[in-house]
Structure formats: structure tokens, C-alpha cells
Design a protein around this motif. Sequence first.
Motif, PDB file in Angstrom:
ATOM      1  N   GLY B 101      52.991  42.111  40.717  1.00 41.01           N
ATOM      2  CA  GLY B 101      53.838  41.519  41.745  1.00 41.01           C
ATOM      3  C   GLY B 101      54.844  42.514  42.297  1.00 41.01           C
ATOM      4  O   GLY B 101      55.280  43.421  41.585  1.00 41.01           O
ATOM      5  N   TYR B 102      55.196  42.342  43.547  1.00 41.10           N
ATOM      6  CA  TYR B 102      56.096  43.276  44.230  1.00 41.10           C
ATOM      7  C   TYR B 102      57.231  42.505  44.887  1.00 41.10           C
ATOM      8  O   TYR B 102      56.997  41.456  45.504  1.00 41.10           O
ATOM      9  N   THR B 103      58.451  43.052  44.788  1.00 43.71           N
ATOM     10  CA  THR B 103      59.559  42.487  45.556  1.00 43.71           C
ATOM     11  C   THR B 103      59.569  43.178  46.914  1.00 43.71           C
ATOM     12  O   THR B 103      58.835  44.145  47.130  1.00 43.71           O
ATOM     13  N   ARG B 104      60.422  42.713  47.800  1.00 44.54           N
ATOM     14  CA  ARG B 104      60.577  43.344  49.120  1.00 44.54           C
ATOM     15  C   ARG B 104      60.876  44.835  48.949  1.00 44.54           C
ATOM     16  O   ARG B 104      60.295  45.676  49.609  1.00 44.54           O
ATOM     17  N   LYS B 105      61.788  45.140  48.023  1.00 42.58           N
ATOM     18  CA  LYS B 105      62.179  46.540  47.820  1.00 42.58           C
ATOM     19  C   LYS B 105      61.008  47.361  47.266  1.00 42.58           C
ATOM     20  O   LYS B 105      60.826  48.529  47.614  1.00 42.58           O
ATOM     21  N   ASP B 106      60.204  46.737  46.413  1.00 43.21           N
ATOM     22  CA  ASP B 106      59.028  47.435  45.892  1.00 43.21           C
ATOM     23  C   ASP B 106      58.076  47.820  47.022  1.00 43.21           C
ATOM     24  O   ASP B 106      57.515  48.918  47.035  1.00 43.21           O
ATOM     25  N   LEU B 107      57.903  46.886  47.964  1.00 41.15           N
ATOM     26  CA  LEU B 107      56.984  47.178  49.068  1.00 41.15           C
ATOM     27  C   LEU B 107      57.520  48.316  49.922  1.00 41.15           C
ATOM     28  O   LEU B 107      56.758  49.168  50.386  1.00 41.15           O
ATOM     29  N   LEU B 282      47.370  60.385  30.479  1.00 45.46           N
ATOM     30  CA  LEU B 282      48.499  60.232  31.381  1.00 45.46           C
ATOM     31  C   LEU B 282      49.177  58.884  31.107  1.00 45.46           C
ATOM     32  O   LEU B 282      48.511  57.852  30.990  1.00 45.46           O
ATOM     33  N   VAL B 283      50.527  58.940  30.994  1.00 41.54           N
ATOM     34  CA  VAL B 283      51.303  57.742  30.711  1.00 41.54           C
ATOM     35  C   VAL B 283      52.425  57.671  31.750  1.00 41.54           C
ATOM     36  O   VAL B 283      53.034  58.693  32.051  1.00 41.54           O
ATOM     37  N   PHE B 284      52.643  56.511  32.331  1.00 42.60           N
ATOM     38  CA  PHE B 284      53.687  56.394  33.352  1.00 42.60           C
ATOM     39  C   PHE B 284      54.763  55.391  32.976  1.00 42.60           C
ATOM     40  O   PHE B 284      54.459  54.320  32.440  1.00 42.60           O
ATOM     41  N   THR B 285      55.997  55.745  33.303  1.00 42.12           N
ATOM     42  CA  THR B 285      57.116  54.816  33.198  1.00 42.12           C
ATOM     43  C   THR B 285      57.680  54.651  34.609  1.00 42.12           C
ATOM     44  O   THR B 285      57.984  55.637  35.267  1.00 42.12           O
ATOM     45  N   THR B 286      57.766  53.408  35.063  1.00 40.58           N
ATOM     46  CA  THR B 286      58.339  53.199  36.401  1.00 40.58           C
ATOM     47  C   THR B 286      59.856  53.120  36.240  1.00 40.58           C
ATOM     48  O   THR B 286      60.349  52.573  35.252  1.00 40.58           O
ATOM     49  N   ILE B 287      60.600  53.711  37.185  1.00 39.59           N
ATOM     50  CA  ILE B 287      62.056  53.642  37.025  1.00 39.59           C
ATOM     51  C   ILE B 287      62.782  52.953  38.172  1.00 39.59           C
ATOM     52  O   ILE B 287      63.973  52.723  38.106  1.00 39.59           O
ATOM     53  N   THR B 288      62.056  52.605  39.228  1.00 39.71           N
ATOM     54  CA  THR B 288      62.759  51.938  40.332  1.00 39.71           C
ATOM     55  C   THR B 288      62.129  50.589  40.650  1.00 39.71           C
ATOM     56  O   THR B 288      62.649  49.835  41.460  1.00 39.71           O
ATOM     57  N   LYS B 289      61.007  50.299  40.025  1.00 38.31           N
ATOM     58  CA  LYS B 289      60.280  49.094  40.397  1.00 38.31           C
ATOM     59  C   LYS B 289      61.025  47.843  39.916  1.00 38.31           C
ATOM     60  O   LYS B 289      61.573  47.831  38.827  1.00 38.31           O
ATOM     61  N   GLU B 290      60.979  46.809  40.741  1.00 39.51           N
ATOM     62  CA  GLU B 290      61.683  45.565  40.388  1.00 39.51           C
ATOM     63  C   GLU B 290      60.750  44.483  39.866  1.00 39.51           C
ATOM     64  O   GLU B 290      61.015  43.849  38.861  1.00 39.51           O
ATOM     65  N   GLY B 291      59.647  44.259  40.561  1.00 38.56           N
ATOM     66  CA  GLY B 291      58.768  43.138  40.234  1.00 38.56           C
ATOM     67  C   GLY B 291      58.124  43.275  38.864  1.00 38.56           C
ATOM     68  O   GLY B 291      58.252  42.398  38.012  1.00 38.56           O
ATOM     69  N   LEU B 292      57.417  44.364  38.686  1.00 45.65           N
ATOM     70  CA  LEU B 292      56.714  44.569  37.424  1.00 45.65           C
ATOM     71  C   LEU B 292      56.952  46.000  36.927  1.00 45.65           C
ATOM     72  O   LEU B 292      56.107  46.859  37.085  1.00 45.65           O
ATOM     73  N   PRO B 293      58.132  46.229  36.348  1.00 47.78           N
ATOM     74  CA  PRO B 293      58.380  47.574  35.822  1.00 47.78           C
ATOM     75  C   PRO B 293      57.695  47.705  34.464  1.00 47.78           C
ATOM     76  O   PRO B 293      57.651  46.745  33.697  1.00 47.78           O
ATOM     77  N   LEU B 294      57.137  48.867  34.193  1.00 47.93           N
ATOM     78  CA  LEU B 294      56.461  49.047  32.912  1.00 47.93           C
ATOM     79  C   LEU B 294      56.945  50.312  32.228  1.00 47.93           C
ATOM     80  O   LEU B 294      57.222  51.315  32.885  1.00 47.93           O
ATOM     81  N   LEU B 295      57.053  50.240  30.910  1.00 48.40           N
ATOM     82  CA  LEU B 295      57.436  51.409  30.120  1.00 48.40           C
ATOM     83  C   LEU B 295      56.188  52.058  29.534  1.00 48.40           C
ATOM     84  O   LEU B 295      55.367  51.378  28.925  1.00 48.40           O
ATOM     85  N   ARG B 296      56.087  53.326  29.725  1.00 48.29           N
ATOM     86  CA  ARG B 296      55.019  54.140  29.108  1.00 48.29           C
ATOM     87  C   ARG B 296      53.653  53.454  29.162  1.00 48.29           C
ATOM     88  O   ARG B 296      53.013  53.206  28.154  1.00 48.29           O
ATOM     89  N   TYR B 297      53.229  53.181  30.360  1.00 46.24           N
ATOM     90  CA  TYR B 297      51.951  52.506  30.542  1.00 46.24           C
ATOM     91  C   TYR B 297      50.802  53.477  30.292  1.00 46.24           C
ATOM     92  O   TYR B 297      50.740  54.556  30.883  1.00 46.24           O
ATOM     93  N   ARG B 298      49.909  53.094  29.395  1.00 47.71           N
ATOM     94  CA  ARG B 298      48.759  53.938  29.039  1.00 47.71           C
ATOM     95  C   ARG B 298      47.694  53.813  30.122  1.00 47.71           C
ATOM     96  O   ARG B 298      47.030  52.789  30.240  1.00 47.71           O
ATOM     97  N   THR B 299      47.508  54.884  30.909  1.00 50.40           N
ATOM     98  CA  THR B 299      46.572  54.797  32.043  1.00 50.40           C
ATOM     99  C   THR B 299      45.124  54.967  31.636  1.00 50.40           C
ATOM    100  O   THR B 299      44.224  54.601  32.393  1.00 50.40           O
ATOM    101  N   ARG B 300      44.876  55.604  30.484  1.00 49.90           N
ATOM    102  CA  ARG B 300      43.521  55.976  30.046  1.00 49.90           C
ATOM    103  C   ARG B 300      42.945  57.111  30.882  1.00 49.90           C
ATOM    104  O   ARG B 300      41.788  57.469  30.708  1.00 49.90           O
ATOM    105  N   ASP B 301      43.720  57.628  31.821  1.00 46.96           N
ATOM    106  CA  ASP B 301      43.238  58.752  32.629  1.00 46.96           C
ATOM    107  C   ASP B 301      43.600  60.056  31.935  1.00 46.96           C
ATOM    108  O   ASP B 301      44.698  60.198  31.395  1.00 46.96           O
ATOM    109  N   LEU B 302      42.701  61.006  31.982  1.00 46.09           N
ATOM    110  CA  LEU B 302      42.955  62.297  31.361  1.00 46.09           C
ATOM    111  C   LEU B 302      43.409  63.289  32.419  1.00 46.09           C
ATOM    112  O   LEU B 302      42.772  63.429  33.461  1.00 46.09           O
TER     113      LEU B 302
END
Lengths: 136, 432
Positions: B101-107, B282-302
Motif C-alpha cells: 500500500g502507498y500513501t499520497r507521499k509514497d506515490l 541484497l537486503v533493503f530497508t526503506t527509510i521514507t516510506k509511509e504505507g508499508l515500510p520494511l526493515l531489512r527486507y530479504r530480496t533473494r536477489d544476488l
Amino acid sequence: MTIQQLSVFLENKSGRLLEVTKVLGENNINMSAFSIADTSDFGMLRMIVDQPEAAFAALKKQNFSVSITPVVGLIIPDKAGSLYHALNALNDAAIGVEYMYAFSFKEDATVILRTADAEKTAQVLKAANFQLISTK
Amino acid sequence: MIWNEYIECSSRDAIIERQNKGLRKMVERLYFNVPFYRKKFQEMELSPYDIKGIEDLHKLPFTYKQDLRDNYPMGLFAVPQSEIVRLHASSGTTGKQTVVGYTRKDLDMWSEVVARCLSSAGVVHKDIVQIAYGYGLFTGGLGLHYGTEKIGASVIPISGGNTHRQLQTMQDLGSTVLACTPSYALYLAESLEKSGITKDQIKLRVGIFGAESWTDEMRRELEKKLGIKAFDIYGLSEIMGPGVACECECQNGLHVNEDHFIPEIIDPITLEPLPEGQEGELVFTTITKEGLPLLRYRTRDLSTLHYGTCSCGRTLVRMEKCKGRTDDMLIIRGVNVFPSQIESVLLSMHETSPHYQLIVERINNLDILEVHVEMDEHFFADEIRKIEGLNKRIKHNIENTLGISVTIKLVEPNTIERSENKAKRIIDNRKK
């Protein structure tokens, strides 16, 4: 002096030959000779048809892998020893046969020959007084 | 062109400062707004205030795709549903679909990062962009759409499929940019060839390809066939969608928009962070996202990360073109096999079509890998020994690359399923 042969790559699965004959039939193309060579994985359908270009286009449109190869159509008497004489002439000219297939009809037999150089093969056979199938 | 020079070329110190600040705020917000994360923190006896900056990233818990499924559909959202203005869902090819999900600011942020990506690929406001990614729940179409509008280029929101119309539109409207999956781009290129349209009759100059991993050999093939320069855009719906990272004109890795998404590379077995230059997950942490922020998301991408200023002037960290998703990785008789390795071999041989499929079976407890390769009519020979020779050469080259024995089956043209979204390269019958 050479004639055009169509070759079609066929996977070994049921219905593929049926599909080729259907396409040819629908496009009003008549086959006069054909052979199938097969390995454990695939088959190669080779045929002589009355309208090779039209057949090529129709099969390609249906996603078949198809190619046109020049071959020699040799007419020999349907008698013992006649193929020997023809092959002897080629042997003397150092022409090797890649593959061939034949059918006999009434007094004559027709042999389709594929060699590395179809034009030269035709010349050699012609020079040795053999009768060839001409395109028209 | 650089869309946001202030951000994309800022000093490493400034980037880190921004990330530290963003991360602290994010962690605090997640702790108080998302029960799933609060519980995790409590179990780990971690206070949100223990996280001072990115040097503490390794203390944070990982987030897995399964967590999104377990909290389906909106359990991980960090804002009330009334704040959400858009929902997307992943295709669910590897299980139940996941909802984002995305907020207005996320979009707004999403448009901004996609605008940066397009600019780095040389797309400008004069361009006509044919977006042939699927529109709808898939993030590809709409993700590219808003970024393209933001830079002021003309959008053709054609979505995926209807190949005949794609070609017609490309010719009639003079599209200069094509955005889609690389496998669909290849299909479009073949269809152009088939319809007798030459690359001089179309105006394409740039390709923005993503949503699946593709090789440099595929890049060259697409560039040659379409007369374009092809760029890799990276993203995943859980993090945002397309726009997480993109190649610049140097094509020397993809610049990660790290003022929004902090990348890390970890060892997928030990889970320890790996230093710059080492390959890992590759692991991502979102730092500005409002709707669905995730910590250290495991992408499974190498991938591998490279810091240091790029010749294009950007300082944003570069991630190497993904070699493949660990989900796509096959383990055959103990050897890791990526579909991309097979793609590289086939494309560098120039004797077959680039379409292939991997079939894995287990026969008498032995894994058997069969590679189906489409015959290319341009290389079709009438002689059986030539076809068998081709079969042997493919087998030899693939075995040399993978180090395991394979069976090659040449199949008729156009019999491997073409896809308008992500290509299906693997059929693993061992799992049944």
C-alpha cells in the motif's frame, strides 16, 4: 537442372507430421516425394512439392523451421544395376552423397540425391546421359 | 541528465547523515505503529532508541516475504487504511499474493525515483514512452507511468500484450522509449522482424527493461534487434516497485536511490553483512516510506555493491546487475545453477534463438537437467549431423559453464511460451 526440396524440422511428438500435411493440403500443395529421417529427439521431413516457395511460406507462417535445399532428381530404369551406374558416375567425379531417397513408378525409378554440390552433380549425371527431373 | 543533482551527487557523509536520520525515525515509527515489528523488537530485547544510525542496521530484524503473507493483507501497514491511496499486489508466482500500500507521499516519492531512473537512462521530456509493462495490480505499469509523466515525456499507457497493436503504435506514434520486461522486449523485437518492419522504420532509441533478471548478452541482443540502448531498472513491489535502482549511461551497475532505500549485502547462509565488493543477497530497508515500510527486507536477489563516484557524476551506491533471484536458483546435484548462466551461453553462441526453458526431473534419486532450446530458422540446416553437431556444441558450452552434465533438446520455433510479464524459465518437477 536441380530441383528444390523442402526440409522441415520436427520435434518427436505426436501430431507434427499431421500438422505439416494439413498446412500443405489447405494451401493446395501437392507432394510428389518425401522421406523422414529421425533421431531419438527429432525428425527431418524432406519433400518434393509442386510449389516449393508457397509451401515454404505457408509452413513458416505456422512457425515451422523450414528450409529449401537444392537436390537432384534422377530418373533411372527400374532395373537391377541402374543405380549402380549412376552412383559410379558420381564416384568417378568424386561426389559424395549426403542422403538419398527413391521411389519407383511404372518402368522408371526416381532417386532424390543430396550432395555437397547439387549443380555439379546434375552436370556429371547429365554428361553420363542420365535423365534428370527438371523443375518445369 | 541528472534529475536531482543535489541528492544524486551528494557527498557520502551527506548521504549517511540523511540515512541515519531517516532510519531513526523509521524504526521509532515502526515500533509504535506496527505490532509485528514491536513484537520482534521485544523478543530481541531491542529498544528503538538503540538504533542510532546505519552502523546499527545489523541489529535490526530481517523481514521475509512470508511475513507479508502471514500478515495478509494489510497487517504490516504502518498507517491507517484511510491514509492509503493505492494498493498493488505481487503476482503470487511463488505462493499467495502479497499486498502493498502507498500513501499520497509514497506515490510522490515513487514518481521522483522513477523520474531519476528515466533521466539516468537518458529519457527527456521530448520522448514518447511506450509503457508495455502490465498496468493493474503489477507495479510495473503504473510505477513507470507516474515517473514518466513527472519528467514531462509523453506516456503511451499501452500496458502488456496485444503485440500487433504494440507494433502499430510504435510505428504510428513514433515511440522513442520502450519500457517492459526484457523477455517481452525480445518477443516484440521478434514480432517486428516477422512483420518485416526494420529498425529504421521505428524510432525507438532507449529501452527500460526490468522486473526480471537479464544478462549483458541479452542486452546486446535487444540493442541490436531494436536499434536502442537498453537499461536495467530494478525494483520489487515490497520495497516500492520499479525505481529502486537504475543504470546510468555508464552501465556500470545500477544506482540505488539510497536516500529512500538503504541496501545491504548479506551472506544468505550466515546472515552476516558482507563488505563492499562481495557478492551476496541484497537486503533493503526503506527509510521514507509511509504505507508499508520494511526493515531489512530479504530480496533473494544476488548482487554486489560498489561505493565511490561513478563516471556519470552520481555518488549513489551502485549495485551490480542481479545475477538472479535465489528463488530462481536451481540446485542440481549440489551445484548452483542460474537461468542467466544458460542465457549467456546461448546468446554468445549466436546459433539458436534466445528462448529456452529448464526442465528438472529427479530420476532414480539423480537430478536431471534438460535444457530446451528453440531452433532458430536462420541456422536451420537440412542435415541431421549439423543439427546434432549444434546440439553437441550447446551441451559442451553449457556443461563447461555450469560444471554439471545436461541434456539438450532442440525444439521447434515458437513452442516455448512467450510471456508478456515475467518469463517462465524453469519447470522443476522434483518438488511434486
